[in-house]
Write a protein that holds these residues in place. Sequence first.
Motif, short mmCIF file in Angstrom:
data_model
loop_
_atom_site.label_atom_id
_atom_site.label_comp_id
_atom_site.label_asym_id
_atom_site.label_seq_id
_atom_site.Cartn_x
_atom_site.Cartn_y
_atom_site.Cartn_z
N ALA A 26 0.82 -1.21 0.00
CA ALA A 26 0.00 0.00 0.00
C ALA A 26 0.85 1.26 0.00
O ALA A 26 0.40 2.33 -0.45
CB ALA A 26 -0.94 0.00 1.21
N GLU A 30 -3.66 -9.11 4.56
CA GLU A 30 -4.39 -7.85 4.60
C GLU A 30 -3.97 -7.01 5.79
O GLU A 30 -3.91 -5.79 5.72
CB GLU A 30 -5.90 -8.12 4.66
CG GLU A 30 -6.75 -6.86 4.66
CD GLU A 30 -8.24 -7.16 4.66
OE1 GLU A 30 -9.02 -6.22 4.77
OE2 GLU A 30 -8.60 -8.35 4.57
N MET A 46 -6.94 3.59 -4.86
CA MET A 46 -8.26 3.39 -4.26
C MET A 46 -8.86 4.73 -3.87
O MET A 46 -8.15 5.74 -3.72
CB MET A 46 -8.15 2.49 -3.03
CG MET A 46 -7.76 1.06 -3.35
SD MET A 46 -7.71 0.01 -1.88
CE MET A 46 -6.30 0.69 -1.04
N ALA A 47 -10.16 4.74 -3.71
CA ALA A 47 -10.86 5.95 -3.30
C ALA A 47 -10.47 6.33 -1.88
O ALA A 47 -10.06 5.48 -1.08
CB ALA A 47 -12.37 5.73 -3.40
N GLY A 73 -10.52 7.08 1.94
CA GLY A 73 -11.26 6.45 3.03
C GLY A 73 -11.17 4.94 3.06
O GLY A 73 -11.57 4.31 4.02
N VAL A 74 -10.61 4.34 1.99
CA VAL A 74 -10.43 2.88 1.94
C VAL A 74 -8.95 2.59 2.15
O VAL A 74 -8.11 3.01 1.35
CB VAL A 74 -10.90 2.30 0.60
CG1 VAL A 74 -10.71 0.78 0.59
CG2 VAL A 74 -12.36 2.66 0.36
N GLU A 75 -8.62 1.89 3.22
CA GLU A 75 -7.22 1.67 3.57
C GLU A 75 -6.60 0.49 2.83
O GLU A 75 -5.44 0.54 2.42
CB GLU A 75 -7.09 1.45 5.08
CG GLU A 75 -7.48 2.68 5.91
CD GLU A 75 -7.27 2.44 7.40
OE1 GLU A 75 -6.87 1.32 7.76
OE2 GLU A 75 -7.52 3.38 8.18
N SER A 76 -7.35 -0.60 2.68
CA SER A 76 -6.76 -1.78 2.08
C SER A 76 -7.84 -2.66 1.46
O SER A 76 -9.03 -2.47 1.70
CB SER A 76 -5.98 -2.59 3.13
OG SER A 76 -6.86 -3.07 4.13
N LEU A 77 -7.37 -3.61 0.66
CA LEU A 77 -8.26 -4.59 0.03
C LEU A 77 -7.97 -5.97 0.61
O LEU A 77 -6.88 -6.25 1.11
CB LEU A 77 -8.04 -4.63 -1.48
CG LEU A 77 -8.47 -3.40 -2.28
CD1 LEU A 77 -8.01 -3.56 -3.73
CD2 LEU A 77 -9.97 -3.21 -2.23
N ASN A 78 -8.96 -6.81 0.54
CA ASN A 78 -8.76 -8.22 0.86
C ASN A 78 -7.63 -8.77 -0.01
O ASN A 78 -7.49 -8.38 -1.17
CB ASN A 78 -10.08 -8.96 0.61
CG ASN A 78 -9.98 -10.43 0.86
OD1 ASN A 78 -9.43 -11.16 0.05
ND2 ASN A 78 -10.49 -10.88 1.98
#
Length: 322
Positions: free
Chosen positions: A249, A272, A292-293, A295-300
């Motif tokens: 990230a 994750e 990513m947009a 407010g979204v910290e991470s993805l699965n």
Amino acid sequence: MAGNSQRRGAMRKAGTKKGAVVGSGGQRSKGLEGKGPTPKAKERTGHPAQRKANAAAARQEQQQKRQKKAANSAETVAGRNPVVECLRAGVPATALYVAIGIDTDERVAESIKLAGNRGISVLEVARGELDRITAGAMHQGLGLQVPPFEYSHPDELLRQAHDSGEPPLLVALDGVTDPRNLGAVVRSAAAFGAQGVLLPQRRSASMTAVAWRTSAGTAAKMPIAIATNLTRTLKDWASEGLMVIGLDADATISVDELELATGPLVVVVGSEGRGLSRLVRETCDQTVSIPMAAGVESLNASVAAGVVLAEVARRRRVAGRI
């Protein structure tokens, strides 16, 4: 005659004469010599500390034996929904256990039909016996025996990738412990043209029936290998000409700028929660992030793997048309 009485206790036994009868032969002086340092409590025979240490060692040995036996033994999937989903997904199985007197519904009927069509033995057993087979799990009258997964060797994985006729594309997982994530990564790897998946020996999910089911049967066609040391295996692959990229990230390069996609490639996906481990990150030739947009910290982990693999496949298609 006085002194010749043979009554019990009247005669002095031989060797009981008062006073020294035999010389010590120097043994007394040896008895005064030191015997060295006092052994540790756990090294003294019969000492409570030694018994405690021996018991702890025995427990550890038994635990290692149980773990080894569990790793090499078949797995039993319990419950009507899990069993029928495994059979639908084509999970390899050796036996379907059905409790005697079970209340049949559509899931039971479908499970028996699917097992029969695939040549899997259908065995009626007493409910108590099924309790034992499933180790007391909530089986609802159904249990499916799944054999251990047959893993490939990392060298075999690399050889098959080179022999595929396409630029090698392999996926390595670092710290992914959820079997559902593993199954989803295997499914994405198969969908986007990867030739194999690499798992570390420690701190990793394995190909259980849950992972099989999540992979929707693609695990039957996707070679999966286990690395004793993930970092060393990645370095070995790098020496064979593969570029190693890791999903991070905090990377400065976006997946949109992944110019290495068209060459021989290893995509490393971390967990994750903590992402890539330090040694694995240092082994990567490049780390990439996924835009990513806010407010979204991470993805699965499995979703992130799917995004990157889809971009790699897209770039390879475009390069092939040029």
